[in-house]
Write a protein that holds these residues in place. Structure first.
Motif, PDB file in Angstrom:
ATOM      1  N   GLU A   8      25.580 -96.600 -16.244  1.00 31.28           N
ATOM      2  CA  GLU A   8      26.377 -96.835 -17.451  1.00 31.28           C
ATOM      3  C   GLU A   8      26.809 -98.297 -17.563  1.00 31.28           C
ATOM      4  N   LEU A   9      26.866 -99.005 -16.443  1.00 33.36           N
ATOM      5  CA  LEU A   9      27.197-100.430 -16.459  1.00 33.36           C
ATOM      6  C   LEU A   9      25.965-101.299 -16.684  1.00 33.36           C
ATOM      7  N   CYS A  10      24.798-100.798 -16.326  1.00 32.07           N
ATOM      8  CA  CYS A  10      23.561-101.566 -16.372  1.00 32.07           C
ATOM      9  C   CYS A  10      23.279-102.064 -17.789  1.00 32.07           C
ATOM     10  N   VAL A  11      22.914-103.350 -17.884  1.00 29.74           N
ATOM     11  CA  VAL A  11      22.565-103.944 -19.179  1.00 29.74           C
ATOM     12  C   VAL A  11      21.065-104.225 -19.287  1.00 29.74           C
ATOM     13  N   GLY A  12      20.299-103.850 -18.270  1.00 28.99           N
ATOM     14  CA  GLY A  12      18.853-103.987 -18.318  1.00 28.99           C
ATOM     15  C   GLY A  12      18.336-105.397 -18.138  1.00 28.99           C
ATOM     16  N   ASP A  25      13.573-100.407  -9.788  1.00 26.00           N
ATOM     17  CA  ASP A  25      12.696-100.367 -10.952  1.00 26.00           C
ATOM     18  C   ASP A  25      13.590-100.158 -12.171  1.00 26.00           C
ATOM     19  N   GLN A  26      12.978-100.110 -13.340  1.00 28.97           N
ATOM     20  CA  GLN A  26      13.712 -99.832 -14.560  1.00 28.97           C
ATOM     21  C   GLN A  26      13.071 -98.642 -15.251  1.00 28.97           C
ATOM     22  N   ASP A  27      13.917 -97.802 -15.873  1.00 28.67           N
ATOM     23  CA  ASP A  27      13.398 -96.642 -16.592  1.00 28.67           C
ATOM     24  C   ASP A  27      12.923 -97.070 -17.981  1.00 28.67           C
ATOM     25  N   ASP A  28      12.528 -96.119 -18.811  1.00 28.01           N
ATOM     26  CA  ASP A  28      12.001 -96.418 -20.138  1.00 28.01           C
ATOM     27  C   ASP A  28      13.016 -97.115 -21.043  1.00 28.01           C
ATOM     28  N   ASP A  29      14.302 -96.952 -20.726  1.00 30.07           N
ATOM     29  CA  ASP A  29      15.356 -97.616 -21.496  1.00 30.07           C
ATOM     30  C   ASP A  29      15.734 -98.968 -20.900  1.00 30.07           C
ATOM     31  N   GLY A  30      15.078 -99.351 -19.805  1.00 28.55           N
ATOM     32  CA  GLY A  30      15.361-100.624 -19.153  1.00 28.55           C
ATOM     33  C   GLY A  30      16.491-100.584 -18.154  1.00 28.55           C
TER      34      GLY A  30
END
Length: 64
Positions: A8-12, A25-30
């Motif tokens: 929830e804090l992640c900004v990608g 890694d990053q998911d499809d939403d970054g």
């Protein structure tokens, strides 16, 4: 060592993946995904670097 993340804090920003691609890694939403929550000793430096570089402070590194 143990890694937890707050998606929830992640900004990608992806700094974690650039620093430690074997661990993050990053998911499809970054958003951050932890591939290895208990990384090998050889990864500890890069994991700490990833946590330090995270602009949202979404990564927590626990020294167990």
């Amino acid at each position: 060592m143990r890694i937890t993340v707050d998606s929830e804090l992640c900004v990608g920003a992806g700094q974690c993946v650039l620093s430690a691609p074997e661990v993050f890694d990053q998911d499809d939403d970054g958003l951050v995904v932890v591939l290895e929550p208990h990384p090998a000793p050889g990864e500890h430096h890069t994991v700490h670097q990833a946590g330090d570089l995270c602009p949202a402070h979404a990564i927590t590194v626990h020294e167990d």
